[in-house]
Design an enzyme around this catalytic site. Structure first.
Site, PDB file in Angstrom:
ATOM      1  N   CYS A 123      -8.499 -11.565 -67.724  1.00 57.13           N
ATOM      2  CA  CYS A 123      -9.198  -9.959 -67.506  1.00 57.13           C
ATOM      3  C   CYS A 123      -7.851  -9.493 -65.704  1.00 57.13           C
ATOM      4  O   CYS A 123      -7.764  -8.337 -65.704  1.00 57.13           O
ATOM      5  CB  CYS A 123     -10.423  -9.832 -67.790  1.00 57.13           C
ATOM      6  SG  CYS A 123     -10.964 -10.251 -68.799  1.00 57.13           S
ATOM      7  N   HIS A 156     -11.257  -4.136 -62.762  1.00 58.29           N
ATOM      8  CA  HIS A 156     -10.415  -4.311 -63.664  1.00 58.29           C
ATOM      9  C   HIS A 156     -11.943  -3.923 -64.781  1.00 58.29           C
ATOM     10  O   HIS A 156     -13.389  -3.808 -64.019  1.00 58.29           O
ATOM     11  CB  HIS A 156     -10.812  -6.015 -63.792  1.00 58.29           C
ATOM     12  CG  HIS A 156     -11.015  -6.428 -65.138  1.00 58.29           C
ATOM     13  ND1 HIS A 156     -10.980  -6.070 -66.687  1.00 58.29           N
ATOM     14  CD2 HIS A 156     -12.021  -7.447 -65.088  1.00 58.29           C
ATOM     15  CE1 HIS A 156     -11.005  -6.583 -67.269  1.00 58.29           C
ATOM     16  NE2 HIS A 156     -12.192  -7.710 -66.976  1.00 58.29           N
ATOM     17  N   ASN A 160     -14.475  -3.248 -71.593  1.00 53.96           N
ATOM     18  CA  ASN A 160     -13.625  -4.659 -71.158  1.00 53.96           C
ATOM     19  C   ASN A 160     -13.115  -5.096 -72.609  1.00 53.96           C
ATOM     20  O   ASN A 160     -12.975  -6.032 -73.487  1.00 53.96           O
ATOM     21  CB  ASN A 160     -14.935  -5.636 -71.460  1.00 53.96           C
ATOM     22  CG  ASN A 160     -14.071  -6.831 -70.519  1.00 53.96           C
ATOM     23  OD1 ASN A 160     -12.419  -6.853 -70.232  1.00 53.96           O
ATOM     24  ND2 ASN A 160     -14.893  -8.103 -69.705  1.00 53.96           N
TER      25      ASN A 160
HETATM   26  O1  UT7 Z   1     -13.814  -9.945 -67.301  1.00 54.37           O
HETATM   27  C1  UT7 Z   1     -14.809 -10.677 -66.904  1.00 54.37           C
HETATM   28  C2  UT7 Z   1     -16.294 -11.010 -68.561  1.00 54.37           C
HETATM   29  N1  UT7 Z   1     -17.275 -10.936 -68.149  1.00 54.37           N
HETATM   30  C3  UT7 Z   1     -17.912 -10.022 -67.703  1.00 54.37           C
HETATM   31  O2  UT7 Z   1     -17.456  -9.317 -67.156  1.00 54.37           O
HETATM   32  C4  UT7 Z   1     -19.707 -10.315 -67.295  1.00 54.37           C
HETATM   33  C5  UT7 Z   1     -20.307 -10.116 -66.269  1.00 54.37           C
HETATM   34  N2  UT7 Z   1     -21.525 -10.320 -66.416  1.00 54.37           N
HETATM   35  C6  UT7 Z   1     -21.991  -9.250 -67.429  1.00 54.37           C
HETATM   36  O3  UT7 Z   1     -21.760  -7.886 -66.955  1.00 54.37           O
HETATM   37  C7  UT7 Z   1     -24.104  -8.878 -67.293  1.00 54.37           C
HETATM   38  O4  UT7 Z   1     -23.942 -10.254 -66.500  1.00 54.37           O
HETATM   39  C8  UT7 Z   1     -24.123  -8.674 -68.465  1.00 54.37           C
HETATM   40  C9  UT7 Z   1     -23.730  -7.864 -68.789  1.00 54.37           C
HETATM   41  C10 UT7 Z   1     -23.647  -9.575 -69.410  1.00 54.37           C
HETATM   42  C11 UT7 Z   1     -25.681  -9.126 -68.946  1.00 54.37           C
HETATM   43  O5  UT7 Z   1     -26.416  -8.168 -68.450  1.00 54.37           O
HETATM   44  P1  UT7 Z   1     -27.844  -9.101 -67.382  1.00 54.37           P
HETATM   45  O6  UT7 Z   1     -28.348  -7.507 -66.256  1.00 54.37           O
HETATM   46  O7  UT7 Z   1     -26.764  -9.469 -66.657  1.00 54.37           O
HETATM   47  O8  UT7 Z   1     -28.579  -9.511 -67.846  1.00 54.37           O
HETATM   48  P2  UT7 Z   1     -28.926 -10.874 -68.136  1.00 54.37           P
HETATM   49  O9  UT7 Z   1     -28.466 -11.707 -69.150  1.00 54.37           O
HETATM   50  O10 UT7 Z   1     -29.555 -10.750 -66.545  1.00 54.37           O
HETATM   51  O11 UT7 Z   1     -30.355 -10.617 -69.465  1.00 54.37           O
HETATM   52  C12 UT7 Z   1     -31.398  -9.602 -69.103  1.00 54.37           C
HETATM   53  C13 UT7 Z   1     -31.837  -9.478 -70.451  1.00 54.37           C
HETATM   54  C14 UT7 Z   1     -32.464 -10.934 -71.373  1.00 54.37           C
HETATM   55  O12 UT7 Z   1     -33.572 -11.001 -71.544  1.00 54.37           O
HETATM   56  P3  UT7 Z   1     -34.787 -11.418 -71.419  1.00 54.37           P
HETATM   57  O13 UT7 Z   1     -34.284 -13.013 -71.437  1.00 54.37           O
HETATM   58  O14 UT7 Z   1     -34.829 -11.043 -69.630  1.00 54.37           O
HETATM   59  O15 UT7 Z   1     -36.035 -11.835 -72.019  1.00 54.37           O
HETATM   60  C15 UT7 Z   1     -31.322 -11.347 -72.482  1.00 54.37           C
HETATM   61  O16 UT7 Z   1     -31.789 -11.140 -73.429  1.00 54.37           O
HETATM   62  O17 UT7 Z   1     -31.751  -8.784 -71.065  1.00 54.37           O
HETATM   63  C16 UT7 Z   1     -31.649  -9.502 -72.559  1.00 54.37           C
HETATM   64  N3  UT7 Z   1     -30.100  -8.678 -73.109  1.00 54.37           N
HETATM   65  C17 UT7 Z   1     -30.242  -7.636 -73.362  1.00 54.37           C
HETATM   66  N4  UT7 Z   1     -30.430  -6.734 -74.613  1.00 54.37           N
HETATM   67  C18 UT7 Z   1     -30.194  -5.955 -74.924  1.00 54.37           C
HETATM   68  C19 UT7 Z   1     -28.921  -9.813 -73.210  1.00 54.37           C
HETATM   69  N5  UT7 Z   1     -28.130  -8.530 -73.699  1.00 54.37           N
HETATM   70  C20 UT7 Z   1     -28.323  -7.329 -74.520  1.00 54.37           C
HETATM   71  C21 UT7 Z   1     -27.872  -6.936 -75.179  1.00 54.37           C
HETATM   72  N6  UT7 Z   1     -29.150  -5.877 -75.820  1.00 54.37           N
HETATM   73  N7  UT7 Z   1     -26.815  -5.986 -75.911  1.00 54.37           N
END
Ligand code: UT7
Length: 338
Positions: free
Chosen positions: A121, A262, A292
């Site tokens: 990215c 980005h 993204n």
């Molecule tokens: O170009 C570079 C590419 N990468 C990025 O930019 C990624 C950077 N990271 C992020 O944008 C975020 O970390 C994410 C959007 C990927 C995830 O958001 P988060 O607020 O960090 O969520 P998390 O990983 O801490 O997960 C929180 C909860 C989890 O459930 P539990 O364990 O608390 O029960 C996940 O399983 O949210 C759950 N979860 C979802 N729930 C509904 C993860 N993805 C989803 C989803 N829908 N799509």
């Protein structure tokens, strides 16, 4: 054609922009149909409402060609005048040959050298740095940089932590040789990489570490991401990179007319905007419509900012990105298309 240094090199100028997005729109409601997620979760945690997916027969170079043609049209330049085609991508048609050579051939850039650039990215800003170096060293006069990605074909559509985030697009810019005394052009770059977190975004199988010739679990051929670690990395490096670049150029955030970051996650962008103290009216985002799109995200946002009147001639523009590698990049450019 890449030639020996010849005469006094000009100053690299961002001369034109262009983009292509595939027709198929995939909404958050569509996502709800194949993973346990909700529109509400996706919008609140990422800011994304929909993304575009390439047609089954479209590969990355098919998108790159259409974006390159748009850049050339906007620049009013003949493809034969292009000296180098750079395609930042991490979703190439094949491991090799390069997307750039195919793209150069198909747009008629028959005098161009071509290479792909793998900085995920951050790739578009890395590509602009390469283009600037080629132009300002006198090696090339016209460099086409087209970020192009088809993420929809490398996503694990059963992994809700990744499949909702990414989309497909191609977009780019023409960097040309301008007046050596001009104040317009690329003022500076700040690029970096930290391989200690390399596996936080990766495709485990298909390279030479775990070749596709060996047995592997099917999901290992798709994108894997440690979202939380990448989030922490992104919020840290975006701010640090911008502060280092502004300090080096003896500029302040108040001098910046437009920030294009980005487009990965609205919360990551909002964090940087708040920490830097830049007014939201000077920030352009289009994440909600495309998700993204990796190396295409910054030039796609720039192209739409131009069309929306948010990117005006004379503007001092700050670009910043981060991604797999892990890598980061920022750049300040005075936008003078004419
Ligand atoms: O170009 C570079 C590419 N990468 C990025 O930019 C990624 C950077 N990271 C992020 O944008 C975020 O970390 C994410 C959007 C990927 C995830 O958001 P988060 O607020 O960090 O969520 P998390 O990983 O801490 O997960 C929180 C909860 C989890 O459930 P539990 O364990 O608390 O029960 C996940 O399983 O949210 C759950 N979860 C979802 N729930 C509904 C993860 N993805 C989803 C989803 N829908 N799509």
């Amino acid at each position: 054609m890449i030639a020996a240094r010849n005469g006094r090199p000009g100053r690299a100028r961002l001369a034109a922009l262009g983009a292509y997005v595939p027709e198929r729109v995939v909404t958050n409601a569509d996502m709800e149909r194949h993973v346990d997620t909700s529109d509400e979760w996706i919008v609140t945690r990422t800011g994304i409402r929909e993304r575009r997916y390439a047609a089954p027969e479209q590969a990355t170079s098919d998108l790159a060609v259409l974006a390159a043609e748009d850049v050339l049209r906007n620049a009013g330049i003949d493809a034969a005048e292009i000296d180098v085609v750079i395609v930042p991508t991490c979703t190439p048609d094949h491991l090799f040959p390069s997307v750039s050579a195919t793209t150069a051939h198909r747009v008629g850039a028959r005098n161009a050298a071509a290479f792909d650039l793998q900085a995920a990215c951050s790739g578009f800003i890395y590509g602009l740095a390469q283009a600037t170096a080629l132009v300002e060293s006198g090696i090339a006069r016209n460099v086409l940089v087209v970020g192009a990605e088809v993420f929809s074909k490398i996503l694990d559509m059963s992994d809700r932590g990744t499949c909702i985030l990414f989309g497909d697009a191609a977009a780019g810019a023409l960097v040309t040789s301008g007046d050596p005394e001009a104040t317009a052009g690329f003022l500076g770059f700040e690029l970096g990489a930290d391989g200690s977190q390399a596996m936080d975004i990766c495709i485990p199988v298909g390279g030479t570490r775990i070749p596709a010739s060996q047995p592997f679990a099917p999901d290992q051929a798709f994108l894997k991401m440690n979202g939380r670690e990448v989030y922490k990395f992104a919020t840290r490096v975006m701010e640090e990179s911008i502060v280092r670049l502004l300090d080096r150029l003896e500029l302040s955030i108040a001098d910046v007319d437009l920030l294009v970051a980005h487009q990965a996650n609205q919360r990551i962008i909002d964090h940087a905007v708040k920490r830097l103290g830049i007014d939201e009216s000077r920030v352009f985002n289009n994440l909600e419509r495309y998700g993204n799109t990796s190396a295409a995200s910054i030039p796609l946002a720039l192209t739409e900012a131009r069309d929306a009147g948010a990117l005006r001639p004379g503007a001092l523009v700050l670009l910043v990105g981060f991604g797999a590698g892990l890598t980061w990049a920022s750049c300040i450019v005075r936008y003078e298309p004419e």
